[in-house]
Scaffold this motif. Structure first.
Motif, PDB file in Angstrom:
ATOM      1  N   GLY A  48      50.240 -59.914   6.267  1.00 25.99           N
ATOM      2  CA  GLY A  48      48.808 -60.180   6.201  1.00 25.99           C
ATOM      3  C   GLY A  48      48.372 -60.577   4.802  1.00 25.99           C
ATOM      4  O   GLY A  48      47.499 -61.432   4.623  1.00 25.99           O
ATOM      5  N   ALA A  49      49.007 -59.974   3.792  1.00 25.93           N
ATOM      6  CA  ALA A  49      48.686 -60.324   2.404  1.00 25.93           C
ATOM      7  C   ALA A  49      49.119 -61.752   2.092  1.00 25.93           C
ATOM      8  O   ALA A  49      48.410 -62.492   1.399  1.00 25.93           O
ATOM      9  N   VAL A  50      50.277 -62.154   2.599  1.00 22.49           N
ATOM     10  CA  VAL A  50      50.727 -63.535   2.428  1.00 22.49           C
ATOM     11  C   VAL A  50      49.719 -64.497   3.052  1.00 22.49           C
ATOM     12  O   VAL A  50      49.306 -65.490   2.431  1.00 22.49           O
ATOM     13  N   ASP A  51      49.310 -64.208   4.278  1.00 22.67           N
ATOM     14  CA  ASP A  51      48.343 -65.075   4.962  1.00 22.67           C
ATOM     15  C   ASP A  51      47.008 -65.109   4.227  1.00 22.67           C
ATOM     16  O   ASP A  51      46.366 -66.167   4.125  1.00 22.67           O
ATOM     17  N   PHE A  52      46.580 -63.954   3.714  1.00 26.48           N
ATOM     18  CA  PHE A  52      45.330 -63.875   2.962  1.00 26.48           C
ATOM     19  C   PHE A  52      45.386 -64.771   1.726  1.00 26.48           C
ATOM     20  O   PHE A  52      44.449 -65.527   1.445  1.00 26.48           O
ATOM     21  N   LEU A  53      46.488 -64.713   0.994  1.00 23.39           N
ATOM     22  CA  LEU A  53      46.633 -65.532  -0.203  1.00 23.39           C
ATOM     23  C   LEU A  53      46.622 -67.022   0.137  1.00 23.39           C
ATOM     24  O   LEU A  53      45.889 -67.807  -0.477  1.00 23.39           O
ATOM     25  N   LEU A  54      47.407 -67.401   1.112  1.00 22.81           N
ATOM     26  CA  LEU A  54      47.503 -68.819   1.462  1.00 22.81           C
ATOM     27  C   LEU A  54      46.197 -69.355   2.042  1.00 22.81           C
ATOM     28  O   LEU A  54      45.897 -70.546   1.904  1.00 22.81           O
ATOM     29  N   ALA A  55      45.412 -68.480   2.661  1.00 23.10           N
ATOM     30  CA  ALA A  55      44.140 -68.913   3.230  1.00 23.10           C
ATOM     31  C   ALA A  55      43.028 -68.997   2.188  1.00 23.10           C
ATOM     32  O   ALA A  55      42.001 -69.652   2.430  1.00 23.10           O
ATOM     33  N   ASN A  56      43.223 -68.354   1.050  1.00 20.56           N
ATOM     34  CA  ASN A  56      42.150 -68.272   0.061  1.00 20.56           C
ATOM     35  C   ASN A  56      42.514 -68.868  -1.299  1.00 20.56           C
ATOM     36  O   ASN A  56      41.793 -68.670  -2.273  1.00 20.56           O
ATOM     37  N   CYS A  57      43.591 -69.635  -1.348  1.00 21.51           N
ATOM     38  CA  CYS A  57      43.997 -70.211  -2.628  1.00 21.51           C
ATOM     39  C   CYS A  57      43.363 -71.572  -2.877  1.00 21.51           C
ATOM     40  O   CYS A  57      43.535 -72.146  -3.962  1.00 21.51           O
ATOM     41  N   GLN A  58      42.643 -72.115  -1.876  1.00 18.58           N
ATOM     42  CA  GLN A  58      42.029 -73.441  -1.971  1.00 18.58           C
ATOM     43  C   GLN A  58      43.095 -74.465  -2.366  1.00 18.58           C
ATOM     44  O   GLN A  58      44.115 -74.582  -1.710  1.00 18.58           O
ATOM     45  N   ASP A  59      42.871 -75.184  -3.440  1.00 14.24           N
ATOM     46  CA  ASP A  59      43.820 -76.226  -3.839  1.00 14.24           C
ATOM     47  C   ASP A  59      44.853 -75.744  -4.841  1.00 14.24           C
ATOM     48  O   ASP A  59      45.620 -76.558  -5.361  1.00 14.24           O
ATOM     49  N   ARG A  60      44.879 -74.445  -5.129  1.00 14.24           N
ATOM     50  CA  ARG A  60      45.859 -73.944  -6.089  1.00 14.24           C
ATOM     51  C   ARG A  60      47.269 -74.136  -5.544  1.00 14.24           C
ATOM     52  O   ARG A  60      47.560 -73.806  -4.394  1.00 14.24           O
ATOM     53  N   ASN A  61      48.145 -74.649  -6.375  1.00 16.09           N
ATOM     54  CA  ASN A  61      49.534 -74.852  -5.965  1.00 16.09           C
ATOM     55  C   ASN A  61      50.376 -75.067  -7.223  1.00 16.09           C
ATOM     56  O   ASN A  61      50.107 -75.998  -7.980  1.00 16.09           O
ATOM     57  N   PRO A  62      51.344 -74.197  -7.498  1.00 18.39           N
ATOM     58  CA  PRO A  62      51.808 -73.103  -6.657  1.00 18.39           C
ATOM     59  C   PRO A  62      50.908 -71.866  -6.775  1.00 18.39           C
ATOM     60  O   PRO A  62      50.041 -71.795  -7.660  1.00 18.39           O
ATOM     61  N   ASP A 110      40.032 -57.959   6.762  1.00 14.34           N
ATOM     62  CA  ASP A 110      38.632 -58.394   6.785  1.00 14.34           C
ATOM     63  C   ASP A 110      38.294 -59.335   5.635  1.00 14.34           C
ATOM     64  O   ASP A 110      37.218 -59.946   5.620  1.00 14.34           O
ATOM     65  N   GLY A 111      39.183 -59.454   4.668  1.00 12.28           N
ATOM     66  CA  GLY A 111      38.914 -60.269   3.497  1.00 12.28           C
ATOM     67  C   GLY A 111      38.107 -59.516   2.451  1.00 12.28           C
ATOM     68  O   GLY A 111      37.938 -58.290   2.513  1.00 12.28           O
TER      69      GLY A 111
END
Length: 457
Positions: free
Chosen positions: A128-142, A373-374
């Motif tokens: 869930g933490a992985v999904d939370f990060l990937l869903a909230n990183c916007q255009d950040r990469n990596p 819940d974010g």
């Protein structure tokens, strides 16, 4: 004259004199005449003379690089920050284990706030933490996940599955997800080393230096920590390569001769070293206090000489706080806000609860939400973002502000109960380290050595 910092380091032919403009962050290398003139000017004010050195200093003033108005510069910086685009989360500190197999005398986790709820993160929460990060990183990469604790190797199976899941999800989304682990090394073995290296997981290896120094602070109840972990750390550092690990130690009042620990770590084959001053209440028997600053300054003088000579001899090493980029440096937001805790950087505990960073974990007033819940209390992150070098009164008058970013919010809270008041001793130590970093980078640049790799020519 407001906020011009003058200092000199080195002796004889290695002596260098500097003026740092705290308003703009500009650094100037001065000759003897200009330095003496600047000293008188800063002390007494008034007009600069028409000498050659005086004219050159006036040019710097006219360019806004020396003695500029705080109000003018800071107003412009605030305007830039207000118009900058919002950024997503760049990193999560994943506290997968709230337990440890050592009892380090100086560890913040010994304060007892890591024992609430689950002590080990389950796979559902870590995914869930992985999904939370990937869903909230916007255009950040990596983006990055740091495995932390406690001791994250105690939750090894979850760590492995989290890495495999994270790699899969990031690939599906066209993202690059990097992993780091901070470990005391007690539970390392060849199998774990092979996995960490195969998946490019960077490592922060926790070791304080000489055997007597390390084992004084790190208690296992099962024999020498040093003797057990050093061989594994050597294997892991070799497997990861120079760019993928740091040997991270802590110096206390008991090893203010910490250059000897640096030398020892080099003898063990480690070339990426970070030694941090302990942060403890001044009454703690291991604490560094204001009375020790002169001794710390002297030891950084010794370390600086050692570092430069090794670099010039092609035997260079990386010392974290000397790796100061004076040419490019950090972006504006980083220079103003420092560590970005509570904004671009968050911590997740084994229950999935979100905090501004790992040192706030377990402090109920700083719980920002849960990965299911974010972030449900965005005002906490907004408060952290608002407390920066443009709003902290002490930082507004400090020459080092653009190279510090306002200090550690957790230290400020733990010792002052306010994130707007930096920890005073940490500020003094930071300024000492910055002076030496500026000196090191200047001397090496004069010799054509401008990168870590150059020091091994």
């Amino acid at each position: 004259m407001q906020n011009i910092h003058l200092f000199q380091l080195g002796t004889g032919a290695m002596n260098r004199k500097f003026a740092v403009d705290g308003t703009s962050g500009a650094i100037h290398l001065l000759d003897d005449e200009a330095y003496g003139l600047a000293q008188r000017w800063v002390k007494t004010g008034g007009e600069l003379p028409d000498s050659e050195a005086g004219k050159e200093l006036r040019v710097l003033c006219d360019q806004g690089l020396l003695g500029a108005s705080f109000e003018t510069v800071d107003k412009g910086l605030r305007a830039q920050l207000e118009t900058s685009a919002p950024v997503g989360i760049k990193a999560l500190c994943l506290n997968i284990a709230h337990d440890c197999n050592l009892a380090c005398r100086y560890c913040f986790a010994n304060q007892g706030h890591l024992t609430k709820g689950n002590t080990m993160m389950d796979l559902e929460t870590s995914r869930g933490a992985v999904d939370f990060l990937l869903a909230n990183c916007q255009d950040r990469n990596p983006v990055e996940i740091d495995f932390f604790g406690g001791e994250p190797l105690l939750c090894w199976n979850v760590l492995v599955q989290t890495v495999l899941y994270g790699e899969k999800r990031a690939k599906e989304l066209g993202k690059e997800l990097l992993f780091t682990i901070t470990t005391n090394g007690w539970d390392l073995d060849p199998e774990k080393i092979e996995f960490l290296a195969a998946h490019g997981i960077a490592a922060v290896l926790s070791l304080d230096g000489r055997k007597e120094v390390n084992d004084r602070m790190r208690v296992s109840g099962k024999g020498s920590v040093y003797e057990r972990v050093v061989p594994f750390f050597q294997q892991l550092a070799k497997a990861l390569g120079d760019e993928r690990y740091y040997l991270r130690g802590t110096y206390t009042v008991h090893n203010l001769d910490f250059l000897e620990d640096v030398k020892h770590l080099l003898d063990l084959g480690f070339t990426n070293i970070s030694l941090e001053p302990v942060v403890l209440d001044k009454e703690h028997p291991d604490a560094i206090t204001m009375s020790h600053l002169g001794r710390v300054q002297s030891e950084y003088n010794r370390l600086t000489d050692h570092y430069i000579q090794h670099s010039l001899q092609g035997k260079g090493y990386r010392f974290f706080h000397f790796e100061l980029d004076l040419q490019g440096g950090s972006c504006l937001a980083k220079r103003v806000s420092g560590c970005s805790a509570g904004c671009e950087y968050l911590a997740v505990d084994p229950n999935g609860d979100i905090y501004p960073c790992h040192q706030f974990v377990g402090k109920d007033d700083f719980a920002m939400g849960n990965i299911k819940d974010g972030v449900t209390k965005p005002d906490i992150g907004e408060a952290f973002a608002a407390h920066n070098i443009l709003t902290k009164p002490i930082c507004q008058q400090c020459w080092a502000r653009f190279y510090c970013g306002g200090g550690c919010h957790a230290n400020a809270w733990n010792y002052n109960k306010s994130i707007s008041i930096p920890h005073e001793l940490s500020c003094h130590l930071q300024r000492i380290r910055l002076e030496h970093a500026i000196y090191v980078q200047t001397v090496l640049a004069e010799k054509g050595i401008t990168s870590f790799g150059d020091r091994f020519r």
